[in-house]
Scaffold this motif. Structure first.
Motif, PDB file in Angstrom:
ATOM      1  N   LYS A  90      -0.330  25.327  15.638  1.00 49.93           N
ATOM      2  CA  LYS A  90      -0.738  24.093  16.292  1.00 49.93           C
ATOM      3  C   LYS A  90      -1.139  24.372  17.736  1.00 49.93           C
ATOM      4  N   GLY A  91      -1.918  23.485  18.301  1.00 49.06           N
ATOM      5  CA  GLY A  91      -2.334  23.638  19.690  1.00 49.06           C
ATOM      6  C   GLY A  91      -3.069  22.398  20.152  1.00 49.06           C
ATOM      7  N   GLU A  92      -3.261  22.302  21.455  1.00 53.55           N
ATOM      8  CA  GLU A  92      -3.927  21.140  22.034  1.00 53.55           C
ATOM      9  C   GLU A  92      -4.978  21.578  23.040  1.00 53.55           C
ATOM     10  N   VAL A  93      -6.105  20.869  23.027  1.00 57.69           N
ATOM     11  CA  VAL A  93      -7.165  21.079  24.009  1.00 57.69           C
ATOM     12  C   VAL A  93      -7.309  19.773  24.784  1.00 57.69           C
ATOM     13  N   ARG A  94      -7.044  19.815  26.087  1.00 57.77           N
ATOM     14  CA  ARG A  94      -7.198  18.637  26.953  1.00 57.77           C
ATOM     15  C   ARG A  94      -8.483  18.825  27.745  1.00 57.77           C
ATOM     16  N   LEU A  95      -9.495  18.032  27.396  1.00 59.21           N
ATOM     17  CA  LEU A  95     -10.856  18.256  27.880  1.00 59.21           C
ATOM     18  C   LEU A  95     -11.359  17.061  28.677  1.00 59.21           C
ATOM     19  N   GLY A  96     -12.003  17.329  29.822  1.00 53.94           N
ATOM     20  CA  GLY A  96     -12.648  16.281  30.600  1.00 53.94           C
ATOM     21  C   GLY A  96     -14.162  16.372  30.472  1.00 53.94           C
ATOM     22  N   ILE A  97     -14.808  15.239  30.189  1.00 52.49           N
ATOM     23  CA  ILE A  97     -16.265  15.208  30.023  1.00 52.49           C
ATOM     24  C   ILE A  97     -16.838  14.028  30.803  1.00 52.49           C
ATOM     25  N   HIS A 121      -5.259  19.766  18.070  1.00 51.42           N
ATOM     26  CA  HIS A 121      -5.416  18.411  18.611  1.00 51.42           C
ATOM     27  C   HIS A 121      -6.345  18.461  19.821  1.00 51.42           C
ATOM     28  N   LEU A 122      -7.391  17.649  19.786  1.00 57.39           N
ATOM     29  CA  LEU A 122      -8.371  17.603  20.876  1.00 57.39           C
ATOM     30  C   LEU A 122      -8.319  16.235  21.529  1.00 57.39           C
ATOM     31  N   SER A 123      -7.991  16.190  22.819  1.00 57.92           N
ATOM     32  CA  SER A 123      -7.999  14.921  23.557  1.00 57.92           C
ATOM     33  C   SER A 123      -9.063  15.003  24.648  1.00 57.92           C
ATOM     34  N   VAL A 124      -9.852  13.947  24.770  1.00 48.57           N
ATOM     35  CA  VAL A 124     -10.983  13.930  25.695  1.00 48.57           C
ATOM     36  C   VAL A 124     -10.816  12.791  26.694  1.00 48.57           C
ATOM     37  N   LEU A 125     -11.004  13.117  27.956  1.00 49.29           N
ATOM     38  CA  LEU A 125     -10.929  12.127  29.035  1.00 49.29           C
ATOM     39  C   LEU A 125     -12.286  12.044  29.721  1.00 49.29           C
ATOM     40  N   GLY A 126     -12.799  10.832  29.871  1.00 46.55           N
ATOM     41  CA  GLY A 126     -14.084  10.630  30.538  1.00 46.55           C
ATOM     42  C   GLY A 126     -13.904  10.392  32.028  1.00 46.55           C
ATOM     43  N   GLU A 127     -14.381  11.306  32.840  1.00 44.29           N
ATOM     44  CA  GLU A 127     -14.267  11.196  34.295  1.00 44.29           C
ATOM     45  C   GLU A 127     -15.515  11.791  34.941  1.00 44.29           C
ATOM     46  N   GLY A 128     -15.720  11.479  36.216  1.00 45.00           N
ATOM     47  CA  GLY A 128     -16.786  12.114  36.976  1.00 45.00           C
ATOM     48  C   GLY A 128     -16.475  13.589  37.177  1.00 45.00           C
ATOM     49  N   ALA A 129     -17.513  14.392  37.414  1.00 40.70           N
ATOM     50  CA  ALA A 129     -17.339  15.848  37.515  1.00 40.70           C
ATOM     51  C   ALA A 129     -16.381  16.245  38.628  1.00 40.70           C
ATOM     52  N   LEU A 276      -4.913  29.983  22.840  1.00 35.93           N
ATOM     53  CA  LEU A 276      -5.799  30.250  21.704  1.00 35.93           C
ATOM     54  C   LEU A 276      -6.618  29.018  21.353  1.00 35.93           C
ATOM     55  N   ALA A 277      -5.996  27.836  21.437  1.00 35.85           N
ATOM     56  CA  ALA A 277      -6.715  26.599  21.134  1.00 35.85           C
ATOM     57  C   ALA A 277      -7.871  26.393  22.103  1.00 35.85           C
ATOM     58  N   ASN A 278      -7.617  26.611  23.385  1.00 38.90           N
ATOM     59  CA  ASN A 278      -8.675  26.441  24.384  1.00 38.90           C
ATOM     60  C   ASN A 278      -9.748  27.504  24.267  1.00 38.90           C
ATOM     61  N   ARG A 279      -9.327  28.731  23.975  1.00 42.96           N
ATOM     62  CA  ARG A 279     -10.324  29.791  23.783  1.00 42.96           C
ATOM     63  C   ARG A 279     -11.198  29.500  22.574  1.00 42.96           C
ATOM     64  N   ALA A 280     -10.576  28.950  21.533  1.00 40.63           N
ATOM     65  CA  ALA A 280     -11.335  28.601  20.324  1.00 40.63           C
ATOM     66  C   ALA A 280     -12.386  27.545  20.651  1.00 40.63           C
ATOM     67  N   PHE A 281     -12.027  26.563  21.501  1.00 38.34           N
ATOM     68  CA  PHE A 281     -12.996  25.518  21.839  1.00 38.34           C
ATOM     69  C   PHE A 281     -14.129  26.073  22.687  1.00 38.34           C
ATOM     70  N   VAL A 282     -13.805  26.920  23.670  1.00 37.04           N
ATOM     71  CA  VAL A 282     -14.856  27.514  24.511  1.00 37.04           C
ATOM     72  C   VAL A 282     -15.832  28.311  23.659  1.00 37.04           C
TER      73      VAL A 282
END
Length: 300
Positions: A90-97, A121-129, A276-282
């Motif tokens: 298991k793993g989590e990716v916390r991503l801002g877009i 688990h992929l969680s996405v947060l919408g924010e300015g750069a 590993l989860a974050n590397r997999a997403f990249v």
């Protein structure tokens, strides 16, 4: 020194209030106060000024804060590495877009990534750069999308997309019949623009520094959907990434002369363990972007 003491100290330093820190941590306020007081006793230093219910860091607290954050970052990295050594699936990716591209480039990537890695688990947060950069630095996000070349040296980045910035006008606007428009012509028009902190605004204003005049901004908002509506009703014209207006039949995208392009990059904190989860997403994002570029090159 207790890890909980460090967490409580960092949260109080962040919100500048013991009660609000306790609410954010979901614990009783006296527990936060006692833990911070014990930490101060162990260090034999006062970390906070406490006056009239106002809390601020002392000079010693300011010096101790980055050390506390680094300790927690190292601890989280160690926990991730040890978990992966045990074969954790298991793993989590916390991503801002940034909101503008989240709706146009990432839905297919998120869908396909979830199909390839259903256990993650992929969680996405919408924010300015700018806000995304700050949250990565504070450990609130694992990674995020940043734009252009204006990012701190504390970030590790990989470019995944170069997208054209185009002028967006209604079909009855004089620019709609043009093959291209210069920067000088564009900034003379009434402009509907994005608020401070949005990557496309910062990039464009940086480009304009050599233009010799200021843009005629008549309205500002952080809602790109509202920008589209105001362009449609004639309030003013604006700029978008080409992908954002490609499917809008009631709007016309006009290139700049010379053309403007914006680099989009995936970023994470430098010198921090990437799970590993974050590397997999990249890896997945870069591969998808490369395939998309090849497909466009072949059809173009």
């Amino acid at each position: 020194m207790d890890v909980r003491q460090l967490r409580y100290f960092i949260e109080v330093a962040k919100v500048k209030n013991f009660t609000k820190a306790a609410e954010a941590l979901h614990i009783a306020q006296p527990a936060v106060s006692m833990a911070v007081k014990k930490l101060e006793q162990e260090l034999e230093l006062s970390l906070f000024n406490r006056q009239d219910k106002k809390v601020s860091l002392t000079a010693e607290g300011e010096i101790f804060l980055p050390h506390a954050k680094r300790i927690l970052d190292d601890l989280r990295a160690a926990e991730l590495e040890m978990a992966e050594l045990k074969g954790l699936s298991k793993g989590e990716v916390r991503l801002g877009i940034p909101p503008m591209i989240s709706a146009y480039f990432f839905p297919d990537i998120i869908r396909d990534f979830k199909k390839s890695y259903p256990q993650l688990h992929l969680s996405v947060l919408g924010e300015g750069a700018w806000r995304i950069q700050k949250m990565i630095g504070q450990g609130e996000l694992d990674m995020g999308v940043v734009a252009g070349g204006n990012f701190p040296e504390t970030l590790e980045v990989r470019r995944f997309l170069r997208e054209e910035i185009v002028i967006c006008v209604p079909p009855d606007h004089p620019f709609a019949q043009r093959k291209s428009v210069s920067l000088v012509e564009f900034i003379r028009e009434p402009l509907v623009f994005y608020k401070e902190g949005y990557y496309i605004r910062e990039f464009f204003l940086e480009v304009l520094k050599g233009a010799g005049s200021a843009p005629n901004i008549v309205f500002e908002t952080n809602l790109f959907s509202l920008v589209k509506s105001l362009v449609r009703n004639g309030t003013g014209i604006s700029i978008f990434l080409r992908m954002v207006v490609a499917a809008d039949t009631d709007l016309v995208a006009v290139p700049f002369d010379p053309p403007l392009h914006l680099d989009l990059l995936i970023a994470w904190k430098k010198d921090t363990y990437l799970s590993l989860a974050n590397r997999a997403f990249v890896d997945f994002l870069l591969q998808h972007a490369a395939e998309e570029w090849r497909s466009q090159a072949e059809t173009g």
